[in-house]
Write an enzyme that holds these catalytic residues in place. Sequence first.
Site, short mmCIF file in Angstrom:
data_model
loop_
_atom_site.label_atom_id
_atom_site.label_comp_id
_atom_site.label_asym_id
_atom_site.label_seq_id
_atom_site.Cartn_x
_atom_site.Cartn_y
_atom_site.Cartn_z
N ALA A 176 0.79 -1.23 0.00
CA ALA A 176 0.00 0.00 0.00
C ALA A 176 0.83 1.28 0.00
CB ALA A 176 -0.93 -0.01 1.21
N ARG A 177 1.92 1.29 0.75
CA ARG A 177 2.67 2.54 0.93
C ARG A 177 3.52 2.90 -0.29
NH1 ARG A 177 6.32 -0.11 5.81
NH2 ARG A 177 7.67 -1.40 4.53
N GLU A 178 3.59 2.01 -1.27
CA GLU A 178 4.47 2.23 -2.42
C GLU A 178 3.71 3.00 -3.51
OE1 GLU A 178 6.69 -1.87 -1.02
OE2 GLU A 178 5.81 -1.82 -3.02
N ARG A 229 1.50 -1.22 4.80
CA ARG A 229 2.02 -2.03 3.68
C ARG A 229 1.05 -3.14 3.28
NH1 ARG A 229 7.18 -4.65 2.16
NH2 ARG A 229 7.00 -6.91 2.24
N ARG A 247 3.44 -12.07 0.16
CA ARG A 247 3.95 -13.29 0.79
C ARG A 247 2.83 -14.34 0.81
NH1 ARG A 247 7.43 -10.24 0.27
NH2 ARG A 247 9.09 -9.58 1.69
N SER A 300 7.91 -0.14 -4.94
CA SER A 300 8.99 0.80 -4.69
C SER A 300 9.52 0.49 -3.28
CB SER A 300 8.49 2.25 -4.76
OG SER A 300 7.73 2.62 -3.63
N TYR A 352 17.74 -10.99 1.82
CA TYR A 352 16.81 -12.00 2.30
C TYR A 352 16.06 -12.63 1.13
CZ TYR A 352 16.96 -8.60 6.15
OH TYR A 352 17.35 -7.72 7.10
N GLU A 374 11.34 -2.54 -8.56
CA GLU A 374 11.35 -1.56 -7.46
C GLU A 374 11.65 -0.20 -8.09
OE1 GLU A 374 10.66 -2.22 -4.35
OE2 GLU A 374 10.98 -4.37 -4.10
ZN LIG Z 1 6.77 -3.75 -2.26
#
Ligand SMILES: [Zn+2]
Length: 448
Positions: A176-178, A229, A247, A300, A352, A374
């Site tokens: 969400a925040r991207e 997010r 995920r 992003s 990761y 990204e």
């Molecule tokens: Zn992302």
Amino acid sequence: MLFRLLVLSIVIGEVLGEYKNYDGFKILEVNFENPRVKKYVQEFDKNLGFMPDFLGENWKKKQAHYFINKDSVEKVKTNLVANNITYQMRDVNPQIFKVRRRRDLNGAITINDINNRYLSYDEQMQFLNSISQQYPNDVKLQKLGNSFEGRSITAVRIGDDGSNKPIVWIDAGIHAREWISYNVALYLIYTIVSQPAYRDLLNSVQLVVVPNTNPDGYEFSRTVDRMWRKTRSRFTNSRCGGADANRNYPFFWGTQGVSHSQCSEVYCGARPQSEPEVLALTNAIQREETRIKGYIALHSYGQEILYPWGHTQRTYPSDVEDLIKVGRAMASAIQAVNNTEYNVVNSGDGLYPAAGASDDWAKSRGIKYSYTIELSPIDDYIGFSLPEDRINQVCREAFQAIQVLMIEVKSKFGIKHSTSSVSSPSAQSSLLLKRMRTTANRGFGRGK
Ligand SMILES: [Zn+2]
């Protein structure tokens, strides 16, 4: 009257709405070039007893960025010092938490808005409706399903003429925040249908764009919590809600780089496809998966083009060289716009691995060219809040990358049209693609 009251209450809600307070929170930067530091960072959760919110990384500076809760700042500092790790703690950019919701309730949303500001979900939908009315032969809206809170997950089908053309599938904003990802998707839709130069490409390749895959999360991020997010699923008897939809895809679900705790930013959900958004997307893709040859998930930040596999490390699909070649051609097309550098790397090989992500799942379904991009920036001070005056450039850059992928899909899988001539932007990217058909190095990557 009721309608006017409703409008009034929305306007008041927008004016009075305040963001969650993040005073005292810090951004932690750790340089992980040193293998000892990298190992420490990879075991951050073991070292600290919890996993801080991973924001992204600067691949140029080999620097990992985390968002540190104000109550944990001292603990994190002590732990870093005890482990002899050099670090920087920065204050959070206050711009991030400045509510900037301008709204013209009467005006139609135009490309000017897409280029210059972040839109609400309703504005995004209004834009899609007007595009589909303006270009009824080229643009069809398709509802894929509903979000947890009942918002429509809408796909925009461009150049769908009922034929069996190969498809390039783009989806945006599962996190969400991207925010920049939503504008990039809307810019793509507008540009490719409004400019005759892309007609030839659309004759051979169909484009499906899902410009907002997490509308609940996005609206929550716009109005309540800028750093949100996840989805907005609610769970009984839990103080935390939402799952990390990236995920939640059914491929090596829940194995690495995830959390099974509902409060985690990387909570993978109770089971694969537990999130209605993910279920809608996977169902839609599976219905036509044999035709989908390219897939990009827009995220992003970090300026990276990531390719599978991301669920584990040092493991690649058998055609990884093709993925790298086209990835590097996309990076070159981006760089040609304004010299912005994107790194082409494997998803899992960086800090990761992360299982259950959409690009891995798409690849597992046989979609040849599957990527996560990204978008800009690379810098954590700006991070998810790319200033609005930079929106247009990022849109133009990403458009070039997506065009490269479409040209590749056209040349490999497209229906041949003997009469059409290649228009200039396509010709440029074709040349670029040819130039890029050189063996590529495997870079340094990360889980997204
Ligand atoms: Zn992302």
